[in-house]
Design a protein around this motif. Sequence first.
Motif, PDB file in Angstrom:
ATOM      1  N   LEU B 112       0.685  -1.269  -0.090  1.00  0.00           N
ATOM      2  CA  LEU B 112       0.080   0.017   0.090  1.00  0.00           C
ATOM      3  C   LEU B 112       0.617   1.276   0.015  1.00  0.00           C
ATOM      4  N   THR B 113       2.228   1.205   0.368  1.00  0.00           N
ATOM      5  CA  THR B 113       2.945   2.406   0.659  1.00  0.00           C
ATOM      6  C   THR B 113       3.832   2.532  -0.407  1.00  0.00           C
ATOM      7  N   ASP B 114       4.249   1.575  -1.022  1.00  0.00           N
ATOM      8  CA  ASP B 114       5.474   1.820  -2.242  1.00  0.00           C
ATOM      9  C   ASP B 114       4.928   2.751  -3.209  1.00  0.00           C
ATOM     10  N   ALA B 115       3.783   2.460  -3.955  1.00  0.00           N
ATOM     11  CA  ALA B 115       3.689   3.366  -5.002  1.00  0.00           C
ATOM     12  C   ALA B 115       3.302   4.812  -4.252  1.00  0.00           C
ATOM     13  N   GLN B 116       2.678   5.078  -3.278  1.00  0.00           N
ATOM     14  CA  GLN B 116       2.414   6.357  -2.635  1.00  0.00           C
ATOM     15  C   GLN B 116       3.792   7.042  -2.592  1.00  0.00           C
ATOM     16  N   THR B 117       5.032   6.417  -1.993  1.00  0.00           N
ATOM     17  CA  THR B 117       5.915   7.294  -2.017  1.00  0.00           C
ATOM     18  C   THR B 117       6.902   7.593  -3.111  1.00  0.00           C
ATOM     19  N   LEU B 118       6.949   6.242  -4.247  1.00  0.00           N
ATOM     20  CA  LEU B 118       7.589   6.356  -5.332  1.00  0.00           C
ATOM     21  C   LEU B 118       6.875   7.343  -6.470  1.00  0.00           C
ATOM     22  N   VAL B 119       5.424   7.107  -6.466  1.00  0.00           N
ATOM     23  CA  VAL B 119       4.786   7.640  -7.529  1.00  0.00           C
ATOM     24  C   VAL B 119       4.191   9.143  -7.247  1.00  0.00           C
ATOM     25  N   LEU B 120       3.795   9.111  -5.973  1.00  0.00           N
ATOM     26  CA  LEU B 120       2.897  10.477  -5.537  1.00  0.00           C
ATOM     27  C   LEU B 120       4.112  11.293  -4.617  1.00  0.00           C
ATOM     28  N   GLY B 121       5.081  10.712  -4.175  1.00  0.00           N
ATOM     29  CA  GLY B 121       6.188  11.330  -3.652  1.00  0.00           C
ATOM     30  C   GLY B 121       5.858  11.968  -2.347  1.00  0.00           C
ATOM     31  N   ARG B 122       4.736  10.912  -1.604  1.00  0.00           N
ATOM     32  CA  ARG B 122       4.346  11.103  -0.251  1.00  0.00           C
ATOM     33  C   ARG B 122       5.512  10.608   0.846  1.00  0.00           C
ATOM     34  N   SER B 123       5.449  11.294   2.106  1.00  0.00           N
ATOM     35  CA  SER B 123       6.597  10.787   3.051  1.00  0.00           C
ATOM     36  C   SER B 123       6.229   9.455   3.518  1.00  0.00           C
ATOM     37  N   LYS B 124       7.113   8.858   4.050  1.00  0.00           N
ATOM     38  CA  LYS B 124       6.806   7.465   4.553  1.00  0.00           C
ATOM     39  C   LYS B 124       5.799   7.352   5.542  1.00  0.00           C
ATOM     40  N   GLU B 125       5.940   8.504   6.522  1.00  0.00           N
ATOM     41  CA  GLU B 125       4.809   8.581   7.439  1.00  0.00           C
ATOM     42  C   GLU B 125       3.677   8.721   6.989  1.00  0.00           C
ATOM     43  N   ASP B 126       3.298   9.767   5.960  1.00  0.00           N
ATOM     44  CA  ASP B 126       2.107  10.163   5.470  1.00  0.00           C
ATOM     45  C   ASP B 126       1.455   8.612   4.854  1.00  0.00           C
ATOM     46  N   ALA B 127       2.417   8.039   4.009  1.00  0.00           N
ATOM     47  CA  ALA B 127       1.827   6.911   3.260  1.00  0.00           C
ATOM     48  C   ALA B 127       1.349   5.772   4.340  1.00  0.00           C
ATOM     49  N   THR B 128       2.397   5.604   5.308  1.00  0.00           N
ATOM     50  CA  THR B 128       1.824   4.678   6.116  1.00  0.00           C
ATOM     51  C   THR B 128       0.382   5.091   6.794  1.00  0.00           C
ATOM     52  N   LYS B 129       0.314   6.240   7.359  1.00  0.00           N
ATOM     53  CA  LYS B 129      -1.157   6.634   8.109  1.00  0.00           C
ATOM     54  C   LYS B 129      -2.120   6.173   6.711  1.00  0.00           C
ATOM     55  N   ARG B 130      -1.980   6.731   5.611  1.00  0.00           N
ATOM     56  CA  ARG B 130      -3.078   6.473   4.477  1.00  0.00           C
ATOM     57  C   ARG B 130      -3.302   5.074   4.517  1.00  0.00           C
ATOM     58  N   ALA B 131      -2.198   4.224   4.508  1.00  0.00           N
ATOM     59  CA  ALA B 131      -2.426   2.853   4.268  1.00  0.00           C
ATOM     60  C   ALA B 131      -3.200   2.101   5.486  1.00  0.00           C
ATOM     61  N   MET B 132      -2.651   2.434   6.471  1.00  0.00           N
ATOM     62  CA  MET B 132      -3.404   1.992   8.028  1.00  0.00           C
ATOM     63  C   MET B 132      -4.950   2.358   8.050  1.00  0.00           C
ATOM     64  N   GLU B 133      -5.279   3.552   7.615  1.00  0.00           N
ATOM     65  CA  GLU B 133      -6.535   3.994   7.396  1.00  0.00           C
ATOM     66  C   GLU B 133      -7.215   3.067   6.714  1.00  0.00           C
ATOM     67  N   LEU B 134      -6.574   2.890   5.362  1.00  0.00           N
ATOM     68  CA  LEU B 134      -7.510   1.856   4.531  1.00  0.00           C
ATOM     69  C   LEU B 134      -7.546   0.406   4.900  1.00  0.00           C
ATOM     70  N   LEU B 135      -6.568   0.112   5.630  1.00  0.00           N
ATOM     71  CA  LEU B 135      -6.618  -1.373   6.159  1.00  0.00           C
ATOM     72  C   LEU B 135      -7.394  -1.691   7.217  1.00  0.00           C
ATOM     73  N   GLU B 136      -7.563  -0.552   8.140  1.00  0.00           N
ATOM     74  CA  GLU B 136      -8.495  -0.578   9.102  1.00  0.00           C
ATOM     75  C   GLU B 136      -9.989  -0.667   8.565  1.00  0.00           C
ATOM     76  N   LYS B 137     -10.320   0.164   7.537  1.00  0.00           N
ATOM     77  CA  LYS B 137     -11.529   0.280   6.788  1.00  0.00           C
ATOM     78  C   LYS B 137     -11.819  -1.226   6.299  1.00  0.00           C
ATOM     79  N   MET B 138     -10.880  -1.860   5.772  1.00  0.00           N
ATOM     80  CA  MET B 138     -10.992  -3.218   5.049  1.00  0.00           C
ATOM     81  C   MET B 138     -11.110  -4.391   6.119  1.00  0.00           C
ATOM     82  N   GLY B 139     -10.801  -3.989   7.574  1.00  0.00           N
ATOM     83  CA  GLY B 139     -10.836  -5.127   8.358  1.00  0.00           C
ATOM     84  C   GLY B 139      -9.556  -5.927   8.605  1.00  0.00           C
ATOM     85  N   LEU B 140      -8.408  -5.172   7.875  1.00  0.00           N
ATOM     86  CA  LEU B 140      -7.273  -5.956   7.565  1.00  0.00           C
ATOM     87  C   LEU B 140      -6.214  -5.359   8.414  1.00  0.00           C
ATOM     88  N   ALA B 141      -6.389  -4.455   9.279  1.00  0.00           N
ATOM     89  CA  ALA B 141      -5.328  -3.612  10.172  1.00  0.00           C
ATOM     90  C   ALA B 141      -3.993  -4.589  10.733  1.00  0.00           C
TER      91      ALA B 141
END
Lengths: 215, 256
Positions: B112-141
């Motif tokens: 979930l984070t790799d493309a965010q950092t590589l393609v969108l240029g997000r920081s690792k923290e932001d990417a991880t935060k966004r990824a965990m939000e979504l995993l939470e939503k999917m019930g996969l945290a």
Amino acid sequence: MTLMTMIMKMSEGFTRTCAIFFLTLIFSLPLGMIVALLRMSKNNIVSNVTRFIISVLRGTPLMLQLLAVTYGPLYLFGWSVSRNKLIPVVIAFAINYAAYFAEIYRGGIESMPVGQYEAAEVLGYTKSQTFIHIILPQVVKRIMPSITNEVVTLVKDTSLAFTVSYMEMFTIGKQIANSETSFTPFLVAGIFYFVFNAIVDFVMGKIEKRMDYYK
Amino acid sequence: MKLFEMNHVQKSFHNNTLHVLKDINISVNEGEVVAIIGPSGSGKSTLLRCATLLETMDGGDLIYMDQYAARNDENGNSVYGDKAQLKKVRSCFGLVFQNFNLFPHYSVLKNLTDAQTLVLGRSKEDATKRAMELLEKMGLASKAGAYPCELSGGQQQRVAIARALAMDPQILFFDEPTSALDPELTGEILKVIRQLAEENMTMVIVTHEMSFARDVADRVIFMDGGVIVEQGDPKEVINNPKEERTRQFLSRFSNN
């Protein structure tokens, strides 16, 4: 000559055996990747020329290639034979092994499911990002057993350096065997290679295991 | 507002001997959920692959939010934009594949984070935060550290949906998202898509799940033989098809 002196003399040559082994790996592993990429080039001329070169390198004896690289410049251009034979020996080995590694890399790269490329493309990865981050790590895992095979063969192939009288372990062993009319040096050489390969097997096994965290 | 539009799409394979898409016109509005149904070989997957730039159209326009990915020239051939233009267009959409296509060497989180950092240029923290939000939503945290091979098919597909959402696409395409799953795992994916629909996510779903299409989609498109045979309100199209061909196709699903 006592067995101990024999072993000591051959051990000196063993340093050179190791030099061939490690230098060949250092040069041929990356060179093989370049050759593999040329071989898979969309440009037909580039890929066909590369394919032809690979087939020559794989289709003729390494012994012959060693002789060609070492003495070829003398016959073709009248250049004197390199003082340090390690240079032509490593050049011949590196080129030969690069050809084999290239085909292993190519097989690994072509075995990757197209879905991996497509997933990366849709996410916006560039072509080189896809290759470096997504494809290559998976290819390395897939081809590790074949690489191990080649590395084990390389250990034994270093003995071919005797054809150009490079003083590695086997060449020294052969000289001792001739002068002492004894078979013992060959036995000693055999044990050296066997132990060397046991270590190679162990190390490669460790590397393969480290990549076992996914299927 | 129109988010996505394709006009006069033509696509052939095998040196023009196999005409797969014949003058397809489709547009999708913001917040709309469109289901595309039809028999195998009807061209619906090819249409989706053309829309997501995995396949190039022979002819036609492809437009995302008023930005052209490709436009018809005077001879009716698609002319694609340059690299920068296509990169911009690619950031508009996400795609969920039939067989997930997760990256097996990455953990769920890294998927979930790799493309965010590589393609969108997000920081690792932001990417991880966004990824965990979504995993939470999917019930996969709890599966963030797991590898795809350790997950069930349904879990893998939910990770794939999260991976697509992590890029914050305006529109999400699904290519038969439940076809590779056991029937009992299908439900969990449909539930996620339904939830996204409630949140007004714009989606185009190629599916064989008729009852799902009827319940969730705002519009159903029935394709056959490379043309859109019929489209409209899902209850109308699925319960009361106007075209004979649609009726024929749907009769096979009558037990649904």
